[in-house]
Design a protein around this motif. Structure first.
Motif, short mmCIF file in Angstrom:
data_model
loop_
_atom_site.label_atom_id
_atom_site.label_comp_id
_atom_site.label_asym_id
_atom_site.label_seq_id
_atom_site.Cartn_x
_atom_site.Cartn_y
_atom_site.Cartn_z
N LEU A 1 39.77 50.99 34.21
CA LEU A 1 39.74 49.94 35.25
C LEU A 1 40.34 48.65 35.12
O LEU A 1 41.04 48.26 35.92
CB LEU A 1 37.95 49.85 35.57
N THR A 2 40.22 48.05 33.89
CA THR A 2 40.59 46.84 33.65
C THR A 2 42.09 46.80 33.80
O THR A 2 42.98 45.94 34.50
CB THR A 2 40.20 46.11 32.54
N ILE B 1 41.41 56.05 32.37
CA ILE B 1 40.55 56.79 33.58
C ILE B 1 40.26 58.20 33.23
O ILE B 1 39.29 58.48 33.25
CB ILE B 1 41.20 56.25 34.72
N GLY C 1 35.70 51.53 31.64
CA GLY C 1 36.16 50.00 31.99
C GLY C 1 37.51 49.75 31.26
O GLY C 1 38.21 48.73 32.06
N THR D 1 38.57 56.26 40.64
CA THR D 1 37.30 55.07 40.06
C THR D 1 36.21 55.40 40.87
O THR D 1 35.09 55.79 40.50
CB THR D 1 37.88 53.84 39.96
N TYR E 1 35.64 44.52 32.61
CA TYR E 1 36.76 43.60 33.21
C TYR E 1 36.38 42.30 33.44
O TYR E 1 37.36 41.54 33.09
CB TYR E 1 36.55 44.38 34.82
N GLN F 1 39.44 40.05 41.79
CA GLN F 1 38.84 41.18 41.48
C GLN F 1 37.44 40.97 40.50
O GLN F 1 36.58 41.58 40.42
CB GLN F 1 39.71 42.16 40.68
N LEU G 1 43.35 47.52 37.39
CA LEU G 1 43.15 46.45 38.24
C LEU G 1 44.04 45.43 37.97
O LEU G 1 44.84 44.58 39.03
CB LEU G 1 41.66 46.23 38.36
N PRO H 1 31.57 49.57 33.02
CA PRO H 1 32.80 49.38 33.36
C PRO H 1 33.43 47.92 33.84
O PRO H 1 34.24 47.46 33.71
CB PRO H 1 33.37 50.34 34.22
N HIS H 2 32.52 47.46 34.69
CA HIS H 2 32.53 46.15 35.52
C HIS H 2 32.44 44.98 34.66
O HIS H 2 33.27 44.20 34.71
CB HIS H 2 31.75 46.20 36.76
N ARG I 1 33.85 42.40 40.91
CA ARG I 1 33.27 43.04 39.91
C ARG I 1 31.80 42.54 39.60
O ARG I 1 30.66 42.88 39.63
CB ARG I 1 33.83 43.15 38.40
#
Length: 402
Positions: A316-317, A289, A313, A229, A263, A146, A320, A259-260, A150
């Motif tokens: 998201l982290t 989120i 973010g 997301t 991660y 992942q 995932l 956000p990426h 990202r």
């Protein structure tokens, strides 16, 4: 068999192999992730001067990728995961060459269909890793995969934009076909995962404390996570312009990437913290989120937008990483190709549903609608996750023979 033995990677498969698979996915995904944002520049060259088909063509690879993923996964279990992973990389290369040399909308559309049908490198890579690893070793590898996705999502559009001064994004498809070809050559040197004999039954004490969900729940969580997301992606720039008129493209790009980047910085630390409690991680992730997306609708300054993007973010982290842990748990005793292929189907289905909902909501209610829809979906999922976690069915670990 001891708990330590169950967590060990297959013989002959080490950290370097995992890093090689993740690296190959990163380079191969450049065109797939970096070029779609430039469809509005590509389509006028092919006769669609208003780029009216950009929204539809954006999701064409996703739709056909979702349809093909379960089949390719089952074929990988039958004919070999390495062989089907190589097929996915070569399939991407073929589709990129066709797209790069297309001289009509019809040919370009066929190329995007081929990209979806023949690609599927993410699911193929996960199926390959699932055959070689299990337990925390597999969930950590999925977390790294992942991270690779990202990183490509952040870097690829920048590289494509930088190259566009010398070569149009349309022709870059053909140039970037060399990347999946290179990845296939590198992957050819990796071993085919070897199955390890396992006992007919495992002691109930092994991994008894590790949370587990059924496959149906995993698929539902994957769909809900991707929907909540991804729905904010297509119209984020429009939302930023609406909230802060005159925002520079550079700041908009940074806000999109934040956000990426969270991660990439925090994923491994989150994995170490939540690998033994992924249900708590997934619930907390959906909560972040929901709050982050709701904050997008009211943020009115660069500082507040940065804050809500960082909160998104975090969600998201957490989401995932926790999904990677749950997927690794579900993969034990199952054919990994079929399982990860089906998981990819629900992931892409969530992305398609998010794209449709974002377009409809934005057209009817304005650029804030997608983040509000995604926030509501995430909030509902938090409640459902907390309710479901108390059911005995989710606390029962299914024991499978080898």
């Amino acid at each position: 068999m001891s708990a330590q033995a169950l967590r060990m990677p297959r013989p002959g498969f080490g950290r370097g192999h995992v890093q090689a698979v993740a690296g190959c996915y990163f380079v191969a995904s450049f065109a797939a992730l970096g070029l779609p944002p430039y469809l509005t520049e590509i389509l006028p060259e092919l006769g669609d001067h208003q780029a009216r088909w950009a929204g539809v063509l954006y999701i064409v690879p996703t739709v056909f990728g979702a349809l093909g993923a379960p089949l390719w996964g089952r074929l990988a279990d039958r004919y070999g995961r390495k062989r089907l992973l190589l097929r996915a990389q070569l399939g991407l290369a073929v589709s990129f060459v066709v797209a790069g040399w297309a001289d009509s909308m019809a040919t370009f559309t066929v190329a995007l269909v081929l990209q979806g049908v023949l690609g599927g490198t993410f699911a193929a890579s996960n199926g390959y890793l699932g055959a070689a690893l299990e337990g925390p070793a597999l969930s950590k590898a999925l977390t790294l995969m992942q991270g690779s996705a990202r990183a490509a999502l952040v870097v690829a559009p920048i590289v494509v934009g930088s190259l566009s001064g010398w070569l149009s994004p349309h022709r870059q498809y053909a140039l970037l076909a060399v990347l999946p070809l290179t990845a296939a050559l590198l992957l050819a040197a990796l071993p085919e995962p070897e199955p390890v004999e396992q006992p007919q039954s495992r002691p109930e004490t092994v991994d008894a404390a590790a949370p587990v969900v059924s496959l149906k729940v995993l698929y539902a969580l994957e769909f809900a996570f991707v929907f909540s997301t991804v729905i904010s992606f297509p119209y984020l720039i429009a939302l930023v312009d609406d909230r802060i008129p005159g925002t520079s493209p550079a700041l908009s790009g940074v806000l999109f990437a934040l956000p990426h980047l969270v991660y990439l910085v925090a994923a491994l630390a989150v994995h170490a913290t939540f690998r033994d409690r992924p249900r708590a991680g997934i619930a907390l992730g959906f909560a972040c989120i929901a709050l982050g997306l709701a904050g997008h609708a009211v943020a009115g300054s660069p500082a507040s937008l940065i804050a809500v993007r960082l909160l998104l973010g975090v969600g998201l982290t957490l989401g995932l990483v926790s999904l990677s842990v749950l997927a690794a748990d579900c993969a034990k005793g199952r054919a990994p190709g079929g399982m990860f292929g089906s998981l990819e189907f629900f992931s892409k289905a969530g992305a398609v549903a998010a794209g449709v909902a974002a377009a409809a909501g934005s057209a009817r209610f304005g650029p804030a609608a997608p983040v509000l829809i995604g926030g509501a979906a995430a909030a509902v999922t938090v409640i459902a996750t907390l309710l479901l976690s108390s059911l005995p069915a989710l606390n029962h670990r299914t024991r499978r023979s080898s």
